[in-house]
Design a protein around this motif. Sequence first.
Motif, short mmCIF file in Angstrom:
data_model
loop_
_atom_site.label_atom_id
_atom_site.label_comp_id
_atom_site.label_asym_id
_atom_site.label_seq_id
_atom_site.Cartn_x
_atom_site.Cartn_y
_atom_site.Cartn_z
N ALA A 45 0.83 -1.20 0.00
CA ALA A 45 0.00 0.00 0.00
C ALA A 45 0.87 1.26 0.00
N ARG A 46 1.96 1.23 0.76
CA ARG A 46 2.86 2.38 0.80
C ARG A 46 3.46 2.63 -0.57
N LYS A 47 3.91 1.57 -1.24
CA LYS A 47 4.50 1.72 -2.57
C LYS A 47 3.48 2.26 -3.57
N ALA A 48 2.26 1.73 -3.52
CA ALA A 48 1.22 2.17 -4.45
C ALA A 48 0.86 3.62 -4.20
N PHE A 49 0.76 4.00 -2.92
CA PHE A 49 0.42 5.39 -2.60
C PHE A 49 1.51 6.33 -3.07
N LEU A 50 2.77 5.98 -2.83
CA LEU A 50 3.87 6.85 -3.26
C LEU A 50 3.92 6.97 -4.78
N ALA A 51 3.68 5.88 -5.49
CA ALA A 51 3.68 5.93 -6.95
C ALA A 51 2.55 6.80 -7.47
N ALA A 52 1.36 6.65 -6.89
CA ALA A 52 0.22 7.45 -7.33
C ALA A 52 0.42 8.93 -7.00
N ALA A 53 0.95 9.21 -5.82
CA ALA A 53 1.18 10.60 -5.44
C ALA A 53 2.25 11.24 -6.32
N LYS A 54 3.27 10.48 -6.65
CA LYS A 54 4.32 11.00 -7.52
C LYS A 54 3.76 11.29 -8.91
N GLU A 55 2.90 10.40 -9.41
CA GLU A 55 2.30 10.57 -10.72
C GLU A 55 1.40 11.82 -10.75
#
Length: 66
Positions: A45-55
């Motif tokens: 979840a942390r990885k997905a959140f960081l990827a989405a926020a970066k995008e």
Amino acid sequence: MAAVLEVFDAIPLGAYMAIVNELRGRVHQRHALAGILTGASAEEARKAFLAAAKEEGTLLPPMTSS
């Protein structure tokens, strides 16, 4: 809001439900699923959140010490 949905899309809920189903009769299903979601998927979840926020450009740059 899209970043939050990305987090939930990244969680393999079907696989977790299969594991929880195997525990039926030993532990409460709700408790088993909560344990899996908070423990095993925290990193995903942390990885997905960081990827989405970066995008989306909402990710703050990392803090550096001066």
